[in-house]
Write an enzyme that holds these catalytic residues in place. Structure first.
Site, PDB file in Angstrom:
ATOM      1  CB  CYS A   2     -23.978 -20.395 -23.424  1.00 33.61           C
ATOM      2  SG  CYS A   2     -23.934 -18.891 -24.373  1.00 33.61           S
ATOM      3  NE  ARG A  27     -20.725 -26.048 -23.287  1.00 38.82           N
ATOM      4  CZ  ARG A  27     -21.205 -26.952 -24.123  1.00 38.82           C
ATOM      5  NH1 ARG A  27     -20.874 -28.205 -23.965  1.00 38.82           N
ATOM      6  NH2 ARG A  27     -22.028 -26.622 -25.085  1.00 38.82           N
ATOM      7  CD1 TRP A  76     -17.660 -17.726 -26.140  1.00 35.72           C
ATOM      8  CD2 TRP A  76     -19.144 -17.520 -27.799  1.00 35.72           C
ATOM      9  NE1 TRP A  76     -16.970 -17.605 -27.322  1.00 35.72           N
ATOM     10  CE2 TRP A  76     -17.847 -17.476 -28.347  1.00 35.72           C
ATOM     11  CE3 TRP A  76     -20.244 -17.409 -28.658  1.00 35.72           C
ATOM     12  CZ2 TRP A  76     -17.617 -17.330 -29.717  1.00 35.72           C
ATOM     13  CZ3 TRP A  76     -20.023 -17.262 -30.013  1.00 35.72           C
ATOM     14  CH2 TRP A  76     -18.714 -17.223 -30.528  1.00 35.72           C
ATOM     15  CG  ASN A 102     -26.526 -22.780 -23.211  1.00 31.01           C
ATOM     16  OD1 ASN A 102     -26.351 -21.811 -22.484  1.00 31.01           O
ATOM     17  ND2 ASN A 102     -25.971 -23.966 -22.991  1.00 31.01           N
ATOM     18  N   GLY A 103     -28.158 -20.734 -26.900  1.00 34.08           N
ATOM     19  CA  GLY A 103     -28.756 -20.697 -28.240  1.00 34.08           C
ATOM     20  C   GLY A 103     -29.146 -19.288 -28.630  1.00 34.08           C
ATOM     21  CD  GLU A 483      -5.978 -29.454 -36.316  1.00 37.87           C
ATOM     22  OE1 GLU A 483      -6.763 -28.770 -36.976  1.00 37.87           O
ATOM     23  OE2 GLU A 483      -6.137 -29.709 -35.113  1.00 37.87           O
ATOM     24  CE  LYS A 487      -5.802 -27.353 -32.279  1.00 43.09           C
ATOM     25  NZ  LYS A 487      -6.724 -28.093 -33.087  1.00 43.09           N
ATOM     26  CD  GLU A 490      -8.105 -23.916 -32.380  1.00 41.13           C
ATOM     27  OE1 GLU A 490      -9.310 -24.105 -32.511  1.00 41.13           O
ATOM     28  OE2 GLU A 490      -7.304 -24.855 -32.182  1.00 41.13           O
ATOM     29  CG  HIS A 506       1.218 -20.358 -57.066  1.00 38.19           C
ATOM     30  ND1 HIS A 506       1.575 -20.178 -58.382  1.00 38.19           N
ATOM     31  CD2 HIS A 506       1.402 -21.681 -56.817  1.00 38.19           C
ATOM     32  CE1 HIS A 506       1.937 -21.336 -58.914  1.00 38.19           C
ATOM     33  NE2 HIS A 506       1.843 -22.265 -57.971  1.00 38.19           N
ATOM     34  CE  LYS A 605     -13.492 -29.651 -27.087  1.00 46.92           C
ATOM     35  NZ  LYS A 605     -12.319 -29.803 -27.976  1.00 46.92           N
TER      36      LYS A 605
END
Ligand code: G6P
Length: 610
Positions: A2, A27, A76, A102-103, A483, A487, A490, A506, A605
């Site tokens: 947010c 964000r 968000w 926000n929060g 990573e 990427k 995402e 395995h 973000k």
């Protein structure tokens, strides 16, 4: 996550607020809204989707939003689906109070029940509406007092900006656990959850501290705690400039930031390396450097890409400084009753410095007496302030949701810390000189990888229709494989898994089918032969092998279907080079699939909720 923007001044508020919201788009969010105080009262407009959708809705009757005071938000979703009724600003049921938040208000259900018993009627599923209602309920004749009183009843995290119908010319902001800044312009204030929404207007700002309430009016501002005891904020110059947060000639922030990496890494290293003395200079560690050097155990913690950087740093610290290390997800560390002994050092890694899980892990570690260090990008962020000491990345603001240059900065700072501690334990001056000289040259090697963007695009185009990819690596390049997979998923939404190359047999080997792209991160190094063995296992089952290989490695040629060449370097620094190739793979895959690289679905973000 947010975003908040607030404006109080002499200019029309709406354009300032909308421009601010656009700066915060990176964000991640799913709805947006704005409230302006007009001559006839509050005008509120909210819409699901992008800020452009909100603008389109406003566009029909923008004249109704004339006023020089307002609040705006990108949401968000946490409590309640993305919907107009759940977007912010949220108002109380007398429309006297408007709040952006926000929060998460953790005790919102208890508060809601009590307010319902008093006859209040709720129209959204949000915790924010509860807060608006609570402020309205406690309001007598002063907004600041009502906000202080309401927040004394609240548990959880918040950054809020509040307006009150009967108090023109006043905005009240408050913070606990979620960032909020006040920009001090010429006869105007711009409040925002992120400095990128402020710098276009002023460089002078202060960050609110936890449990601080700030009342802004035409006469000035005053800050106090929840019991109205005055608090003096520290006004600072924002270092960010507009160029850093604008696209320039690049189509996306992610590509811009990938290309910025040579320069970003130079900035990370600048002034911190003395090759003659084989010494690392880390001003931020001066006071607690000893604790790191004497540590019996180092726990590296973070989330997402920062967690991957932690895995690389674990190998570096163990190899160069011989300190036992482990990596834990911050979210797990916090709740597992972790063992923290006297000589345990916790290193929190974070680009934003605001990730709620990482912050919570740090609080837990601190409470148990650990020395806490930070590897953080955002200067003055919550994690940077909470840690005993730390080293900033200095890679500049990262706008692309998919983290790129922050990873390079984190790994580089980890290398510096490892050499710093190593020198004070068992690393010879000669070895240190050699490492530092090589590290200084890594930005030029990254530039050579970045220059291959076009050929990586062409390679990816051949495989982009495949829905499942594997990323495999060993040693220092095992975290790089993780990573690379992160990427890709995402931003291209392709299913990808990363793992140690040896682990594949395995179980995951069962997934391999004809034509499945398997990316091996296999620069020259101690385990090169072993990786070639793993490549053969994949090829025997029809997988298509794409290898990130060192220049000059001819041995790899018969084993690969495709090769991305990267300059050769020591194994320990290879993640700084190989990762960049995988960033470009993910970027081009996403663009080829037609996705909005800088605004990937569902992602934020900076994740400021646990
Ligand atoms: C979010 C972002 C990731 C990031 C992670 C940790 O999930 O989408 O890109 O790696 O948070 O963020 P931090 O700011 O703590 O590095």
């Amino acid at each position: 996550m947010c975003g908040i923007v607030g404006y109080l001044g002499n200019r029309p508020a709406l354009p300032v607020l909308l421009e601010g919201l656009k700066r915060l788009e990176y964000r991640g969010y799913d709805s947006a809204g704005v409230a302006i105080r007009t001559a006839t009262g509050f005008q509120v407009c909210r819409e699901v989707g992008k800020v452009a959708a909100l603008e389109a809705k406003l566009g029909r009757d923008v004249a109704q939003y004339a006023g020089s005071e307002g609040i705006a938000h990108t949401r968000w979703a946490t409590h309640g689906v993305p919907a107009e009724r759940n977007a912010h600003p949220q108002c109380d049921d007398h429309s006297g109070i408007a709040v952006v938040h926000n929060g998460i208000i953790e005790n919102y259900q208890t508060l809601k029940k009590a307010l319902e018993q008093k006859g209040h009627v709720f129209t959204s599923e949000t915790d924010t509406e509860v807060l608006a209602m609570l402020i309205g309920e406690l309001y007598e004749d002063d907004l600041e007092t009502a906000v202080q009183a309401a927040l004394r009843e609240v548990t959880g995290a918040y950054a809020i900006v509040v307006m009150c119908e009967s108090e023109p010319g006043v905005l009240v902001a408050a913070r606990k656990g979620s960032p909020l800044m006040v920009g001090l312009g010429h006869e105007e204030f711009i409040i925002a959850s992120d400095p990128s929404a402020i710098v276009a207007h002023t460089q002078q700002a202060f960050a609110l501290e936890d449990f601080t309430v700030c009342r802004l009016s035409k006469e000035g501002y005053r800050t106090s705690n929840l019991h109205n005891v005055p608090v003096t904020p520290k006004v600072m110059q924002l270092e960010m400039d507009l160029e850093q947060i604008e696209l320039g000639d690049f189509p996306h922030f992610m590509l811009k930031e990938i290309f910025e990496q040579p320069e970003a890494l130079r900035n990370t290293l600048r002034g911190r390396i003395d090759t003659d003395r084989g010494e690392v200079i880390l001003g931020g560690l001066e006071l607690v450097g000893r604790d790191l050097v004497r540590a019996h155990r180092v726990v590296l913690t973070g989330q997402g890409t920062a967690w991957h950087a932690a895995l690389v740093i674990e190998y570096m610290l163990e190899e160069l400084a011989r300190i036992p290390c482990e990596v834990q997800y911050a979210s797990e560390f916090r709740y597992r009753n972790p063992i923290v002994e006297d000589e345990t050092v916790i290193v929190a890694i974070s680009q934003s410095g605001e990730t709620a899980d990482t912050l919570a892990a740090l609080e837990e570690a601190k409470m148990r007496g650990a020395t806490t260090l930070g590897i953080v990008n955002a200067v003055g962020s919550s994690i940077a302030r909470l840690t005993d000491a730390g080293v900033y990345l200095r890679v500049g603001p990262e706008i692309g949701v998919a983290s790129t240059k922050a990873f390079i900065g984190q790994v580089a700072v980890g290398a510096l810390m490892s050499i710093y501690a190593g020198r004070r334990r068992n690393l010879s001056i000669e070895a240190s000189r050699r490492l530092l000289t090589e590290l200084n040259g890594i930005p030029d090697l990254i530039a050579k990888v970045v220059a291959q963007s076009a050929s990586i695009h062409d390679l990816v185009a051949k495989y982009v229709s495949q829905e499942n990819w594997l990323f495999l690596g060993r040693g220092y390049n095992y975290p790089v494989a993780l990573e690379g997979a992160l990427k890709l998923k995402e931003i291209s939404y392709i299913h990808a898994e990363g793992m140690p190359a040896a682990e594949m047999k395995h179980g995951p080997i069962a997934l391999i089918h004809d034509g499945m792209p398997c990316v091996f991160v296999a620069p020259l190094g101690s385990q090169h032969d072993k990786v070639i063995g793993n490549i053969q296992e994949v090829r025997a089952r029809g997988g298509r092998v794409i290898v990130v290989a060192s220049e000059g490695d001819e041995e790899i040629v018969p084993h690969a279907d495709e090769i991305i060449r990267v300059p050769a370097c020591s194994e320990i620094f290879s993640p700084l080079v190989t990762t960049v190739a995988l960033q470009l793979v993910a970027y081009h895959a996403a663009v080829l699939r037609g996705h909005d690289v800088d605004k990937p679905r569902n992602l934020a973000k900076s994740v400021t909720v646990e």
